[in-house]
Design a protein around this motif. Structure first.
Motif, PDB file in Angstrom:
ATOM      1  N   LYS A  22       0.856  -1.185   0.000  1.00 57.81           N
ATOM      2  CA  LYS A  22       0.000   0.000   0.000  1.00 57.81           C
ATOM      3  C   LYS A  22       0.891   1.235   0.000  1.00 57.81           C
ATOM      4  O   LYS A  22       1.696   1.419   0.915  1.00 57.81           O
ATOM      5  CB  LYS A  22      -0.895   0.008   1.244  1.00 57.81           C
ATOM      6  N   LEU A  26      -1.817   6.455  -0.104  1.00 60.13           N
ATOM      7  CA  LEU A  26      -3.182   6.051   0.242  1.00 60.13           C
ATOM      8  C   LEU A  26      -3.311   6.118   1.757  1.00 60.13           C
ATOM      9  O   LEU A  26      -2.370   5.772   2.481  1.00 60.13           O
ATOM     10  CB  LEU A  26      -3.483   4.621  -0.230  1.00 60.13           C
ATOM     11  N   HIS A  43      -7.598   3.711  -7.981  1.00 62.93           N
ATOM     12  CA  HIS A  43      -7.056   4.633  -6.965  1.00 62.93           C
ATOM     13  C   HIS A  43      -5.615   4.247  -6.636  1.00 62.93           C
ATOM     14  O   HIS A  43      -4.732   5.080  -6.548  1.00 62.93           O
ATOM     15  CB  HIS A  43      -7.825   4.508  -5.640  1.00 62.93           C
ATOM     16  N   LYS A  44      -5.465   2.932  -6.420  1.00 64.80           N
ATOM     17  CA  LYS A  44      -4.169   2.481  -5.911  1.00 64.80           C
ATOM     18  C   LYS A  44      -3.061   2.727  -6.926  1.00 64.80           C
ATOM     19  O   LYS A  44      -2.013   3.276  -6.577  1.00 64.80           O
ATOM     20  CB  LYS A  44      -4.251   0.996  -5.547  1.00 64.80           C
ATOM     21  N   MET A  47      -2.161   6.353  -7.134  1.00 66.06           N
ATOM     22  CA  MET A  47      -1.408   6.835  -5.974  1.00 66.06           C
ATOM     23  C   MET A  47       0.001   6.220  -5.913  1.00 66.06           C
ATOM     24  O   MET A  47       0.928   6.842  -5.394  1.00 66.06           O
ATOM     25  CB  MET A  47      -2.198   6.551  -4.691  1.00 66.06           C
ATOM     26  N   TYR A  74      -9.432   8.520   0.743  1.00 69.40           N
ATOM     27  CA  TYR A  74      -8.473   7.435   0.459  1.00 69.40           C
ATOM     28  C   TYR A  74      -7.144   7.949  -0.080  1.00 69.40           C
ATOM     29  O   TYR A  74      -6.100   7.371   0.198  1.00 69.40           O
ATOM     30  CB  TYR A  74      -9.092   6.460  -0.551  1.00 69.40           C
ATOM     31  N   MET A  75      -7.219   8.986  -0.890  1.00 72.13           N
ATOM     32  CA  MET A  75      -5.985   9.486  -1.504  1.00 72.13           C
ATOM     33  C   MET A  75      -5.341  10.462  -0.527  1.00 72.13           C
ATOM     34  O   MET A  75      -5.968  11.443  -0.126  1.00 72.13           O
ATOM     35  CB  MET A  75      -6.304  10.158  -2.838  1.00 72.13           C
TER      36      MET A  75
END
Ligand SMILES: Cc1ncc(C[n+]2csc(CCOP(=O)(O)OP(=O)(O)O)c2C)c(N)n1
Ligand code: SF4
Lengths: 262, 356
Positions: A22, A26, A43-44, A47, A74-75
């Protein structure tokens, strides 16, 4: 005795061996997306690119209304939540005032290609130096499955219960191809996140787009053809198969426009 | 003494915007305020580096304002009635996300496409919330070209003090007419931004985000309560109101902006004829000078409210007066400006002759 047995945990758990991690860009907030939804992956990877480029202090994101409206939870970068359809205008306001910062939007198909069509086309036409992430899941996710401008011909939604009839409901809008015509647009590519290889390509596309932004080349759009298992009323696996079998043949993956000389 | 010039209202406002150190203007042409974008296009960037952008619509313009204000910049847009209607969703978001910015509505007659002549028919839209949800703008109503200048500075100050959108509610006549103005000196543009501004996450600190979304009703209510408390502070501290000849007044004329100027002429006419008439002119339409009316209502025999609309502010006057004295209304609509004679005649017929 083999080498393997002699390795300690700490020797194995090193960055180079990491298959999944991760990024610091994030937050720890659990995402609200439905199981199997492509939003989380998109998203992941976005990021990850921000982290790898080391630009987390120099980037501002805009998330308009749609399933990803909570992207700011989340970001882990400065974010603005925008009105439905207006992300490109909000991003223009930010970018014009901070031309040296990176600015991106993260928009659904209803947002970008229905209610916000004018803002999208004009930001593109002005060559706003921003990255637009365009999540095409062929449906309105947040409001529970109404027809989107991108809904496939014959595809069932709550407002096209007998399938999209192009004669009365219009044809799916291939807005990426449309935008690629404009001189202000530097880069348009269509990717997906439903299979590992595609995730990697999407990541490369984000990296390219942000690199082009750094160089001031103009408007960059990364479309991601993705799923909405909940409103397509499918399991995650079925929905990924639908992406492969139905969505991608209609919305073929690959670069639609690249900067000159690339 | 600042620089003295003869200027058109819209140009004076634009000049004040540049001098107030405004960072960015986003707008869309509409009569009777197109001079603003035109003036800025010539002068602004070269002088202060200010961003000036013609947006594709008022919808886009107000959302550009949202973005730039959310990133901490001092920003302004202007429009006229139909354009302001288009901006309402965005204004509600700006109020909800508590972003400071300055708006100006150079009002024209409506409804619909209406007329390009001056009007005050957007009072309700400006003062009562225009867009969705319980929110308030700080609304300033200039009655001279000089105030088009002064209220730009004041509007930015109030907007930033309260993290709230402020609006200059003016009309096509003040926008278009020329008067002598004294300009304030060029102020520097901002170099420091508030902690909440999303202009790139500071190293070693938490990210910031701008939002008006609070899905839990309990939290949404809490935020509403906080907003209402903020508006209550404005009502305590920011009311601006002008009065003329009220000390011995037996009757009052009241109006805002251009209407107030005409009321003053009509009051002077009444005084020449032996009637003791005073004038109350709210400068801030929100917060509204309720106390001024309430106190004067104890002393006078009647109030004549004059507006260039069908009777909008008069509702607030009546609420403030709360039945203590009769409040009558005289209005012209659709771009017509009442003359002092008409107002005087209306006063005589209603209050002196008691005709209805
Ligand atoms: C002005 C306005 N109209 C309608 C809505 C309701 N609405 C919220 S999200 C949405 C559609 C979202 O679909 P899309 O942009 O495709 O994003 P997704 O949820 O599929 O990710 C609609 C119609 C709204 N919030 N604001
Ligand atoms: S509704 Fe669809 S788009 Fe929204 S989170 Fe669920 S699966 Fe994803």
């Amino acid at each position: 005795m083999s080498d393997i047995e002699m390795l300690e945990m700490d020797d194995v758990c090193i960055k180079e061996n990491e298959m999944y991690y991760k990024p610091s860009t994030l937050t720890d907030t659990p995402m609200h997306y439905c199981p199997g939804c492509g939003h989380g992956t998109a998203h992941k990877v976005l990021m990850e690119v921000v982290e790898e480029m080391g630009i987390e202090n120099d980037i501002i994101g805009v998330a308009p209304v749609g399933c990803s409206v909570f992207a700011y939870h989340y970001m882990n970068v400065d974010m603005q939540q925008a009105a439905h359809g207006r992300a490109c205008a909000v991003a223009t306001g930010i970018k014009r005032c901070y031309p040296e910062r990176f600015v991106f939007t993260y928009q659904g198909d209803g947002d970008l290609a229905a209610i916000g069509t004018a803002e999208t086309i004009h930001a593109a036409n002005r060559g706003e130096n921003i990255l637009v992430v365009f999540i095409n899941n062929g449906i309105y996710g947040m409001t529970s499955g109404q027809m989107a401008p991108t809904t496939l011909p014959g595809m069932v939604s709550t407002t096209s219960p007998f399938g999209r009839d192009v004669a009365t409901m219009g044809h799916p809008l291939k807005i990426s191809e449309l935008l690629a015509q404009l001189p202000g647009v530097a880069y348009v590519t269509r990717q997906s996140v439903h299979e590992a290889n595609n995730v990697k390509r999407t990541k490369k596309a984000f990296a390219k787009a942000l690199e082009y932004q750094k160089r001031g080349l103009g408007f960059c759009l990364v479309e991601i053809v993705t799923n909405c298992p909940s409103n397509w009323k499918m399991t995650p696996l079925q929905s990924n198969k639908f992406v492969t079998d139905k969505m991608i043949p209609f919305y073929p993956l690959g670069d639609i426009k690249v900067p000159e000389g690339k | 003494m600042g620089e003295i010039k003869l200027m058109k209202g819209n140009e004076a406002l634009s000049e004040a915007m540049i001098r107030a150190g405004c960072d960015a203007y986003f707008g869309y042409p509409i009569t009777p305020q197109s001079e603003v974008l035109e003036y800025l296009a010539i002068h602004a960037h070269a002088r202060t580096g200010m961003v000036v952008l013609q947006a594709e619509s008022e919808v886009a313009a107000i959302n550009m304002i949202y973005g730039a204000a959310g990133a901490g910049k001092r920003v302004m847009t202007t429009s006229s009635s139909p354009g302001m209607s288009l901006m309402q969703e965005g204004i509600s978001y700006i109020a909800g996300a508590e972003l400071p910015c300055l708006l100006a509505n150079v009002v024209r007659g409506g409804p619909g496409l209406g007329t390009i002549q001056p009007s005050q028919a957007d009072y309700f839209q400006s003062v009562k919330g225009g867009g969705h949800g319980d929110y308030k703008l700080i609304v300033l109503a200039p009655s001279t070209v000089q105030e088009m200048v002064d209220f730009v500075k004041l509007g930015f100050e109030l907007a930033e003090k309260y993290r709230n959108p402020a609006m200059i509610l003016t009309d096509g006549a003040i926008g278009q007419m020329m008067e002598k103005v004294e300009l304030f000196d060029q102020m520097p543009r901002k170099t420091e931004y508030p902690d909440w501004a999303t202009n790139g996450k500071p190293k070693g600190k938490e990210r910031r985000y701008i939002t008006s979304l609070h899905i839990q009703p309990e939290l949404m209510e809490e935020i509403n309560v906080r907003l209402q408390a903020k508006y209550a502070v404005m009502e305590e501290e920011e009311v601006l109101c002008q009065t003329h000849y009220v000390d011995d007044a037996e009757y009052l004329f009241t109006g805002f902006g251009l209407g107030a100027r005409i009321c003053l002429k009509a009051a002077e006419m009444a005084r020449e004829n032996g009637y003791k008439v005073g004038v109350v002119r709210p400068i801030t339409l929100f917060p509204f000078p309720k106390k001024v009316y309430s106190e004067l209502a104890d002393k006078v025999k009647g109030i004549l409210d004059v507006e260039m609309n069908a009777g909008q502010m008069v509702e607030d006057v009546r609420l403030s007066v709360n039945g203590k004295t009769p409040v009558e209304f005289y209005g012209r609509m659709g771009g017509i400006i009442a003359s002092p004679e008409e107002i005087y005649d209306k006063f005589i017929s209603t209050f002196i002759k008691g005709e209805k």
